[in-house]
Design an enzyme around this catalytic site. Sequence first.
Site, PDB file in Angstrom:
ATOM      1  N   ASP A 136      46.399  47.242  51.249  1.00  0.00           N
ATOM      2  CA  ASP A 136      45.502  46.477  50.387  1.00  0.00           C
ATOM      3  C   ASP A 136      46.376  45.559  49.539  1.00  0.00           C
ATOM      4  O   ASP A 136      47.553  45.850  49.302  1.00  0.00           O
ATOM      5  CB  ASP A 136      44.718  47.450  49.509  1.00  0.00           C
ATOM      6  N   ALA A 137      45.822  44.457  49.088  1.00  0.00           N
ATOM      7  CA  ALA A 137      46.620  43.496  48.308  1.00  0.00           C
ATOM      8  C   ALA A 137      46.479  43.707  46.802  1.00  0.00           C
ATOM      9  O   ALA A 137      47.463  43.985  46.104  1.00  0.00           O
ATOM     10  CB  ALA A 137      46.228  42.072  48.679  1.00  0.00           C
TER      11      ALA A 137
ATOM     12  N   ARG B  75      38.274  43.081  36.294  1.00  0.00           N
ATOM     13  CA  ARG B  75      38.560  43.785  37.540  1.00  0.00           C
ATOM     14  C   ARG B  75      37.382  44.659  37.973  1.00  0.00           C
ATOM     15  O   ARG B  75      37.004  44.659  39.157  1.00  0.00           O
ATOM     16  CB  ARG B  75      39.820  44.639  37.363  1.00  0.00           C
TER      17      ARG B  75
ATOM     18  N   ASN C   1      40.042  42.403  50.665  1.00  0.00           N
ATOM     19  CA  ASN C   1      38.765  41.755  50.391  1.00  0.00           C
ATOM     20  C   ASN C   1      38.936  40.295  50.004  1.00  0.00           C
ATOM     21  O   ASN C   1      37.983  39.521  50.043  1.00  0.00           O
ATOM     22  CB  ASN C   1      38.045  42.483  49.249  1.00  0.00           C
TER      23      ASN C   1
END
Length: 225
Positions: free
Chosen positions: A16-17, A47, A124
Amino acid sequence: MSLPAPLDRAEAVVFDAYGTLLDVHSAVQRHAAAIGPEAQTLSETWRQKQLEYSWVLALCGRYAPFWTLTERALDYALAKHPGVDRGARGDLLEAYKALDAYPEVPGTLGALRRAGLKTAILSNGDTAMLDAAVRAACLGDHLDVVLSVDPAGTFKTSSRAYDLAPERLGVARERIVFLSSNRWDIAGAAAYGFAPVWVNRTGQPDEYPDLAPVRVIPSLGGLLA
């Protein structure tokens, strides 16, 4: 190079980034002095709403680029924290396009590739924002593939989103180690059939006991230990 489990059975490592490779709070931190005492809570609200919007759209069978959700989430956060000058909006969005990578990220990615493993991002984030983020963090040379969920038209934890990694890498899902700092993402990866490693950077309590990670590490530096 002898690799610890689950890397010893893997052909690829997918990350995931946001929150895993890239510090999502670094955008606000860069402007904390101008924002004032609400900087931390503003960042946390930003967030949380960004993620919440992705979950709601996925549940509704709808999709919008993650950058659009990032903008909407910031607008919500600024409305919720009226003490913060809305004039900071443009600076914060520009900073989000170039988030700081965690310090151990380049070394870990380099070590994995030297060990013969494929490395990738599955995020995402939409393609444009991922391209900008990877370029700003100078991570491109350490990655074989950068994958946005855009082609799937939905967000993680949909299996359609996770499908992108084995399809693009040409690696069976059970031979992919997946890392995320988001426990919900680890749950989705476990349900999908990856070998998930939870990067629990902030010492959060565990949850989703039926969808457990195969390992828990405090940072990426623990992956090769």
